[in-house]
Design a protein around this motif. Structure first.
Motif, PDB file in Angstrom:
ATOM      1  N   PRO A  39       4.566 -84.618 -65.905  1.00  0.00           N
ATOM      2  CA  PRO A  39       4.956 -85.622 -66.898  1.00  0.00           C
ATOM      3  C   PRO A  39       5.700 -84.997 -68.070  1.00  0.00           C
ATOM      4  O   PRO A  39       5.319 -83.928 -68.555  1.00  0.00           O
ATOM      5  N   LEU A  40       6.749 -85.659 -68.530  1.00  0.00           N
ATOM      6  CA  LEU A  40       7.408 -85.231 -69.761  1.00  0.00           C
ATOM      7  C   LEU A  40       6.436 -85.322 -70.931  1.00  0.00           C
ATOM      8  O   LEU A  40       6.284 -84.371 -71.705  1.00  0.00           O
ATOM      9  N   ASP A  41       5.775 -86.458 -71.057  1.00  0.00           N
ATOM     10  CA  ASP A  41       4.832 -86.691 -72.147  1.00  0.00           C
ATOM     11  C   ASP A  41       3.430 -86.824 -71.542  1.00  0.00           C
ATOM     12  O   ASP A  41       3.016 -87.901 -71.122  1.00  0.00           O
ATOM     13  N   HIS A  42       2.713 -85.707 -71.495  1.00  0.00           N
ATOM     14  CA  HIS A  42       1.380 -85.685 -70.895  1.00  0.00           C
ATOM     15  C   HIS A  42       0.416 -86.611 -71.610  1.00  0.00           C
ATOM     16  O   HIS A  42      -0.546 -87.097 -71.008  1.00  0.00           O
ATOM     17  N   PHE A  43       0.627 -86.835 -72.890  1.00  0.00           N
ATOM     18  CA  PHE A  43      -0.394 -87.497 -73.708  1.00  0.00           C
ATOM     19  C   PHE A  43      -0.036 -88.930 -74.066  1.00  0.00           C
ATOM     20  O   PHE A  43      -0.902 -89.796 -74.089  1.00  0.00           O
ATOM     21  N   GLY A  44       1.252 -89.195 -74.319  1.00  0.00           N
ATOM     22  CA  GLY A  44       1.654 -90.543 -74.695  1.00  0.00           C
ATOM     23  C   GLY A  44       2.032 -91.417 -73.518  1.00  0.00           C
ATOM     24  O   GLY A  44       1.828 -92.634 -73.551  1.00  0.00           O
ATOM     25  N   ASP A  45       2.581 -90.801 -72.450  1.00  0.00           N
ATOM     26  CA  ASP A  45       3.044 -91.584 -71.301  1.00  0.00           C
ATOM     27  C   ASP A  45       2.928 -90.746 -70.028  1.00  0.00           C
ATOM     28  O   ASP A  45       3.930 -90.405 -69.405  1.00  0.00           O
ATOM     29  N   PRO A  46       1.707 -90.416 -69.622  1.00  0.00           N
ATOM     30  CA  PRO A  46       1.537 -89.503 -68.481  1.00  0.00           C
ATOM     31  C   PRO A  46       2.027 -90.060 -67.156  1.00  0.00           C
ATOM     32  O   PRO A  46       2.246 -89.301 -66.214  1.00  0.00           O
ATOM     33  N   SER A  47       2.219 -91.373 -67.058  1.00  0.00           N
ATOM     34  CA  SER A  47       2.709 -91.957 -65.815  1.00  0.00           C
ATOM     35  C   SER A  47       4.204 -92.237 -65.870  1.00  0.00           C
ATOM     36  O   SER A  47       4.765 -92.827 -64.945  1.00  0.00           O
ATOM     37  N   GLY A  48       4.878 -91.789 -66.926  1.00  0.00           N
ATOM     38  CA  GLY A  48       6.287 -92.079 -67.106  1.00  0.00           C
ATOM     39  C   GLY A  48       7.192 -90.996 -66.553  1.00  0.00           C
ATOM     40  O   GLY A  48       6.940 -90.415 -65.486  1.00  0.00           O
ATOM     41  N   GLU A  49       8.232 -90.699 -67.292  1.00  0.00           N
ATOM     42  CA  GLU A  49       9.264 -89.756 -66.869  1.00  0.00           C
ATOM     43  C   GLU A  49       8.664 -88.377 -66.562  1.00  0.00           C
ATOM     44  O   GLU A  49       7.698 -87.950 -67.200  1.00  0.00           O
ATOM     45  N   THR A  50       9.265 -87.700 -65.587  1.00  0.00           N
ATOM     46  CA  THR A  50       8.823 -86.344 -65.249  1.00  0.00           C
ATOM     47  C   THR A  50       9.933 -85.343 -65.508  1.00  0.00           C
ATOM     48  O   THR A  50      11.115 -85.692 -65.594  1.00  0.00           O
ATOM     49  N   LEU A 105       1.563 -65.254 -61.857  1.00  0.00           N
ATOM     50  CA  LEU A 105       2.423 -66.427 -61.923  1.00  0.00           C
ATOM     51  C   LEU A 105       3.196 -66.366 -63.235  1.00  0.00           C
ATOM     52  O   LEU A 105       2.616 -66.453 -64.324  1.00  0.00           O
ATOM     53  N   MET A 106       4.508 -66.179 -63.137  1.00  0.00           N
ATOM     54  CA  MET A 106       5.381 -66.041 -64.303  1.00  0.00           C
ATOM     55  C   MET A 106       5.995 -67.399 -64.605  1.00  0.00           C
ATOM     56  O   MET A 106       6.889 -67.876 -63.899  1.00  0.00           O
ATOM     57  N   LEU A 107       5.519 -68.036 -65.665  1.00  0.00           N
ATOM     58  CA  LEU A 107       5.922 -69.401 -65.985  1.00  0.00           C
ATOM     59  C   LEU A 107       7.203 -69.415 -66.813  1.00  0.00           C
ATOM     60  O   LEU A 107       7.330 -68.682 -67.790  1.00  0.00           O
ATOM     61  N   ASP A 108       8.159 -70.257 -66.414  1.00  0.00           N
ATOM     62  CA  ASP A 108       9.246 -70.650 -67.306  1.00  0.00           C
ATOM     63  C   ASP A 108       8.719 -71.822 -68.119  1.00  0.00           C
ATOM     64  O   ASP A 108       8.564 -72.939 -67.591  1.00  0.00           O
ATOM     65  N   GLN A 109       8.392 -71.588 -69.384  1.00  0.00           N
ATOM     66  CA  GLN A 109       7.864 -72.671 -70.197  1.00  0.00           C
ATOM     67  C   GLN A 109       8.890 -73.799 -70.274  1.00  0.00           C
ATOM     68  O   GLN A 109      10.101 -73.566 -70.262  1.00  0.00           O
ATOM     69  N   ARG A 110       8.408 -75.029 -70.321  1.00  0.00           N
ATOM     70  CA  ARG A 110       9.308 -76.185 -70.293  1.00  0.00           C
ATOM     71  C   ARG A 110      10.460 -76.019 -71.286  1.00  0.00           C
ATOM     72  O   ARG A 110      10.287 -75.574 -72.417  1.00  0.00           O
ATOM     73  N   GLY A 111      11.644 -76.363 -70.813  1.00  0.00           N
ATOM     74  CA  GLY A 111      12.843 -76.235 -71.632  1.00  0.00           C
ATOM     75  C   GLY A 111      13.568 -74.918 -71.475  1.00  0.00           C
ATOM     76  O   GLY A 111      14.647 -74.737 -72.043  1.00  0.00           O
ATOM     77  N   THR A 112      12.988 -73.978 -70.702  1.00  0.00           N
ATOM     78  CA  THR A 112      13.586 -72.654 -70.551  1.00  0.00           C
ATOM     79  C   THR A 112      13.830 -72.351 -69.069  1.00  0.00           C
ATOM     80  O   THR A 112      13.209 -72.940 -68.192  1.00  0.00           O
ATOM     81  N   GLY A 113      14.710 -71.388 -68.816  1.00  0.00           N
ATOM     82  CA  GLY A 113      14.925 -70.923 -67.454  1.00  0.00           C
ATOM     83  C   GLY A 113      15.259 -72.056 -66.504  1.00  0.00           C
ATOM     84  O   GLY A 113      16.226 -72.805 -66.703  1.00  0.00           O
ATOM     85  N   LEU A 114      14.430 -72.217 -65.461  1.00  0.00           N
ATOM     86  CA  LEU A 114      14.619 -73.268 -64.470  1.00  0.00           C
ATOM     87  C   LEU A 114      13.719 -74.470 -64.716  1.00  0.00           C
ATOM     88  O   LEU A 114      13.611 -75.357 -63.873  1.00  0.00           O
ATOM     89  N   SER A 115      13.067 -74.512 -65.879  1.00  0.00           N
ATOM     90  CA  SER A 115      12.157 -75.617 -66.220  1.00  0.00           C
ATOM     91  C   SER A 115      12.868 -76.631 -67.112  1.00  0.00           C
ATOM     92  O   SER A 115      12.773 -76.581 -68.343  1.00  0.00           O
ATOM     93  N   SER A 116      13.629 -77.531 -66.482  1.00  0.00           N
ATOM     94  CA  SER A 116      14.390 -78.555 -67.220  1.00  0.00           C
ATOM     95  C   SER A 116      14.983 -77.973 -68.498  1.00  0.00           C
ATOM     96  O   SER A 116      14.605 -78.355 -69.608  1.00  0.00           O
ATOM     97  N   ASP A 142       1.110 -77.505 -77.033  1.00  0.00           N
ATOM     98  CA  ASP A 142       0.151 -78.419 -76.399  1.00  0.00           C
ATOM     99  C   ASP A 142       0.667 -78.911 -75.047  1.00  0.00           C
ATOM    100  O   ASP A 142      -0.085 -79.004 -74.074  1.00  0.00           O
ATOM    101  N   SER A 143       1.987 -79.179 -74.975  1.00  0.00           N
ATOM    102  CA  SER A 143       2.564 -79.621 -73.708  1.00  0.00           C
ATOM    103  C   SER A 143       2.659 -78.480 -72.701  1.00  0.00           C
ATOM    104  O   SER A 143       2.500 -78.699 -71.484  1.00  0.00           O
TER     105      SER A 143
END
Length: 450
Positions: A39-50, A105-116, A142-143
């Motif tokens: 989810p883009l917004d885990h807390f406000g709209d967890p069933s919405g955009e991904t 597990l090497m994470l690309d934090q959201r917004g970086t690398g290959l993570s949108s 938090d996200s």
């Protein structure tokens, strides 16, 4: 507003899609490329955009595939904000030590690398400036923690080990605050964030540390004090342009002080400065070699999220209001018009978004982020005071990016957190002796576990 609860994260986990798109084996390791839709917004709209979150798995070939499948996971959280996960050419340093006992597990934090990924080209897809600010509000620690928990469940892992370097340590503190049930143990290097207070506290400490580091450096290389002053004077009097066509200002030149933040890099500053001037038919000018090196140091084209989100990593409730610019007034030696200006560290200023072509289209968004108030909390001090997860943190005495005193204040507020303080390393300690530092911290957490 409170942070996410376990029930919220588990609800989001049930909608996460996981695919592995490629596997490779080279230089003593096997890799797998994991993609997750979260989810883009885990807390406000967890069933919405991904959005997409990417992570690369590293396993030593010392373990057979069958053995590797039984190893516990270690998630590495990179520094930043805005830094993608490290691309390892081989297992070395801390990763070599970790690969003995873990799947990394090497994470690309959201917004970086290959993570949108977010940059000047992708962010306008979110609409007007206000829409872009709303989108960016979903890209804090938090996200990132909610992503990590979604990934953990998608992998079928029990509580895992998290290793956070620098900003990755900030994220680890958020993890301990909001989802400690997902953690077996936590290791932190140079990354204990202040749990409360305005961003100004951070920059007051940071400017003092950077000033002291300037003095130390110029004590080693007194000729470089003259060179820095000469470059600043030259830039005030003569137009010099970086290879991207943008004029190099004194303020932007001061950013080469990023070298001061490490033991493994600090002497490279001297090698940069020794190439500064070259004789020409128009007199002495800055050399092409120098200008090219400086361009690579001062451009944020590879990590624009760093400039956009940097002050917001300290924002809880109130706006930051360009805290670094405000605090710099108390430290006139850092002003670009000073007779002998000091080099700066990681501070972000409004002019970044005027002088850097990669940031210029984002200047209004940056202004709105600086003005934004009502940021949700990044930490839960009460929960941290009751912490039961084994935590070990390396605190570097002279760290110019994450202040020692503020780090120790935070350490004292987290129940059971063990500190190893060292004056032998700077912020880049894991580049200096990653294997030794990792082994020491892991041993500290295991001694608690028994």
């Amino acid at each position: 507003m409170t942070g996410p609860g376990a029930a919220d994260l588990l609800e989001a986990d049930s909608r996460v899609r996981h695919t592995i798109k490629a596997r490779h084996e080279f230089r003593g390791m096997r890799t797998a490329e994991h993609y997750f839709e979260v989810p883009l917004d885990h807390f406000g709209d967890p069933s919405g955009e991904t959005i997409t979150v990417f992570a690369r798995e590293y396993v030593s070939t010392d373990h057979s595939p069958e053995q590797a499948a039984q190893l516990p996971w270690l998630m590495y959280l990179q520094g930043g904000p805005g830094g993608r996960g490290t691309r390892l050419p081989a297992l070395a340093g801390w990763s070599k030590a970790a690969a003995q006992d873990f799947r990394i597990l090497m994470l690309d934090q959201r917004g970086t690398g290959l993570s949108s990924p977010i940059d000047r080209n992708t962010l306008p897809l979110r609409g007007n400036d206000a829409g872009q600010v709303e989108y960016l509000s979903c890209f804090r620690a938090d996200s990132i923690v909610a992503d990590a928990e979604a990934v953990r469940h998608a992998l079928g892992s029990g509580p895992w080990t998290v290793y956070g370097q620098s900003y990755g340590g900030f994220c680890a503190l958020s993890y301990l605050s909001f989802a400690p049930e997902g953690l077996r143990e936590v290791l932190v290097t140079g990354g204990l964030a202040p749990l409360t207070g305005p961003a100004d506290r951070v920059y007051q400490a940071t400017f003092r540390r950077v000033a002291a580091r300037n003095a130390e450096y110029f004590g080693w290389y007194p000729e470089d004090r003259e060179t820095v002053t000469r470059i600043a004077r030259h830039l005030r009097e003569t137009e010099e342009f970086l290879p991207d066509g943008v004029r190099l200002t004194v303020e932007r030149f001061q950013m080469v002080g990023s070298f001061l933040g490490g033991n493994t890099r600090v002497d490279a500053l001297h090698h940069l400065l020794e190439d500064a001037f070259v004789g020409t038919s128009d007199g002495h000018r800055l050399s092409d070699a120098f200008l090219e090196q400086v361009r690579g140091l001062v451009s944020r084209s590879a990590n624009p999220l760093y400039a956009l989100m940097h002050e917001s990593i300290y924002a809880q409730g109130m706006s930051t209001g360009w805290a670094a610019r405000r605090v710099r007034r108390d430290f006139p030696a850092f002003h670009p018009d000073a007779a002998e200006p000091l080099l700066t560290g990681e501070m972000v200023y409004p002019w970044y978004f005027e002088e850097d072509p990669a940031l210029r289209p984002l200047r209004n968004v940056a202004r709105l982020l600086a003005e934004k108030s009502g940021w949700p909390p990044l930490y839960d001090p009460e929960r941290l005071a009751r912490n039961t997860v084994p935590v070990a943190a390396a605190v570097y005495t002279d760290d110019i990016y994450v202040d020692q005193e503020l780090s120790l204040e935070t350490a004292a507020a987290v129940r059971g957190l063990q500190v190893w303080e060292s004056a032998d390393f700077h912020h880049d300690g894991i580049a200096d002796d990653g294997e030794g530092i990792f082994a020491r911290l892991l041993g500290m957490t295991r001694s608690v576990r028994g």
